[in-house]
Design a protein around this motif. Structure first.
Motif, PDB file in Angstrom:
ATOM      1  N   ASP A 124      27.814  53.900  64.585  1.00  0.00           N
ATOM      2  CA  ASP A 124      28.378  54.982  65.395  1.00  0.00           C
ATOM      3  C   ASP A 124      29.441  55.708  64.569  1.00  0.00           C
ATOM      4  N   VAL A 125      29.810  56.894  65.015  1.00  0.00           N
ATOM      5  CA  VAL A 125      30.787  57.741  64.320  1.00  0.00           C
ATOM      6  C   VAL A 125      31.699  58.377  65.365  1.00  0.00           C
ATOM      7  N   ALA A 126      32.966  58.555  64.996  1.00  0.00           N
ATOM      8  CA  ALA A 126      33.873  59.363  65.824  1.00  0.00           C
ATOM      9  C   ALA A 126      34.580  60.349  64.902  1.00  0.00           C
ATOM     10  N   LEU A 127      34.706  61.580  65.363  1.00  0.00           N
ATOM     11  CA  LEU A 127      35.415  62.612  64.600  1.00  0.00           C
ATOM     12  C   LEU A 127      36.810  62.788  65.186  1.00  0.00           C
ATOM     13  N   GLY A 128      37.796  62.898  64.313  1.00  0.00           N
ATOM     14  CA  GLY A 128      39.161  63.088  64.806  1.00  0.00           C
ATOM     15  C   GLY A 128      40.167  62.859  63.705  1.00  0.00           C
ATOM     16  N   ASP A 129      41.341  62.389  64.093  1.00  0.00           N
ATOM     17  CA  ASP A 129      42.419  62.116  63.138  1.00  0.00           C
ATOM     18  C   ASP A 129      42.848  60.662  63.311  1.00  0.00           C
ATOM     19  N   GLY A 136      41.547  66.077  59.648  1.00  0.00           N
ATOM     20  CA  GLY A 136      40.369  65.552  60.326  1.00  0.00           C
ATOM     21  C   GLY A 136      39.546  64.649  59.418  1.00  0.00           C
ATOM     22  N   GLU A 137      39.052  63.547  59.973  1.00  0.00           N
ATOM     23  CA  GLU A 137      38.192  62.624  59.222  1.00  0.00           C
ATOM     24  C   GLU A 137      37.076  62.062  60.103  1.00  0.00           C
ATOM     25  N   LEU A 138      36.219  61.253  59.485  1.00  0.00           N
ATOM     26  CA  LEU A 138      35.188  60.498  60.193  1.00  0.00           C
ATOM     27  C   LEU A 138      35.652  59.047  60.307  1.00  0.00           C
ATOM     28  N   LEU A 139      35.568  58.506  61.487  1.00  0.00           N
ATOM     29  CA  LEU A 139      35.722  57.059  61.649  1.00  0.00           C
ATOM     30  C   LEU A 139      34.310  56.509  61.780  1.00  0.00           C
ATOM     31  N   PRO A 155      34.698  48.980  59.989  1.00  0.00           N
ATOM     32  CA  PRO A 155      35.158  50.335  60.303  1.00  0.00           C
ATOM     33  C   PRO A 155      35.739  50.972  59.037  1.00  0.00           C
ATOM     34  N   PHE A 156      35.344  52.208  58.740  1.00  0.00           N
ATOM     35  CA  PHE A 156      35.844  52.934  57.570  1.00  0.00           C
ATOM     36  C   PHE A 156      36.312  54.327  58.003  1.00  0.00           C
ATOM     37  N   ILE A 157      37.278  54.864  57.260  1.00  0.00           N
ATOM     38  CA  ILE A 157      37.663  56.265  57.450  1.00  0.00           C
ATOM     39  C   ILE A 157      37.237  57.035  56.207  1.00  0.00           C
TER      40      ILE A 157
END
Ligand SMILES: [Ca+2]
Ligand SMILES: [Ca+2]
Ligand SMILES: [Ca+2]
Length: 250
Positions: A124-129, A136-139, A155-157
């Protein structure tokens, strides 16, 4: 002789006093029962809603969660990321982020500019900070094999710095495998929290809330175990805190 009622005149038909009294009695007996039945009915689709302070989260009425935002929600049985837009390079122009199977691709300037390494099976992916630095990055939540060939959840950023996309923070393998991730401000302090739907034992899952502390995430809250899916954060709008929405499988 009984007069035949005119059409539409039914409300004014003469009703014997005893029948009126009996009707009121029956209504007064039934009303509490109807109210209790409605109040005790389980929420539709077993939606669970939680609202949070900076300390903890608590169950809230399902209506608090309203309708989930469409762009963050997949069409499958779980609300996993499909695609979204966010300015990752900091030039004010959003990049397109897409999940294709177990890969994630970033598109900008009309073409693909980055994709996940082949040994990352993205969950899964979440977009935000997520790291609270104003960019802005991808989690990303993904699985990859360790040096013993065992699949581990990480989990990676990933973000854009100094002209290139790269891992800004790489979390070590987590004990409880991650199923879904989401980012939003849950307590209204302007900083996004990371919400994770993770395994909790063999057959259960838990909703967890994590806060960035400068070099990693610390656990802020964990729900009771349950069969949860479809994690969605419902925006409060106008700077109000978001709510956590999950579906409980019966
Ligand atoms: Ca950009
Ligand atoms: Ca950031
Ligand atoms: Ca917050």
């Amino acid at each position: 002789m009984i007069a035949k009622p005119e059409p539409g005149d039914g409300a004014r038909l003469p009703v014997p006093k005893r029948a009126r009294w009996l009707g009121r009695l029956l209504l007064s007996l039934y009303l509490p029962a109807i109210t209790a039945c409605v109040a005790g009915r389980p929420p539709s689709n077993n939606i669970l809603c939680f609202t949070c302070t900076e300390v903890t989260c608590e169950p809230a009425a399902p209506a608090t969660c309203g309708e989930p935002p469409g762009q963050q929600t997949g069409t499958g049985s779980e609300a996993r990321f499909i695609s979204g837009e966010l300015d990752l390079t900091g030039d004010g122009v959003p990049e397109l982020v897409r999940r294709v199977g177990t890969q994630v691709r970033i598109e900008g300037d009309g073409g693909e500019v980055w994709r996940t390494p082949p040994n990352w099976d993205v969950v899964d992916v979440a977009l935000g900070d997520p790291n609270d630095d104003g960019r802005g990055e991808l989690l990303l939540a993904f699985r990859r094999e360790d040096n013993k060939g065992i699949s581990r959840s990480h989990p990676f950023i990933v973000g854009y710095r100094e002209g290139t996309y790269r891992t800004l923070w790489g979390g070590s393998a987590v004990r409880d495998p991650i199923h879904e991730v989401a980012l939003d401000d849950l307590d209204g302090d302007g900083v996004q929290e990371l919400v994770v739907l993770e395994s909790c034992g063999e057959d259960s899952r838990a909703v967890t809330v994590w806060r960035w502390h400068g070099w990693g995430f610390s656990l802020q809250w964990r729900s009771e175990p349950g069969a949860y899916s479809d994690l969605v954060l419902v925006s409060g709008g106008d700077g109000l805190p978001a709510s956590i929405r999950v579906t409980r499988v019966p």
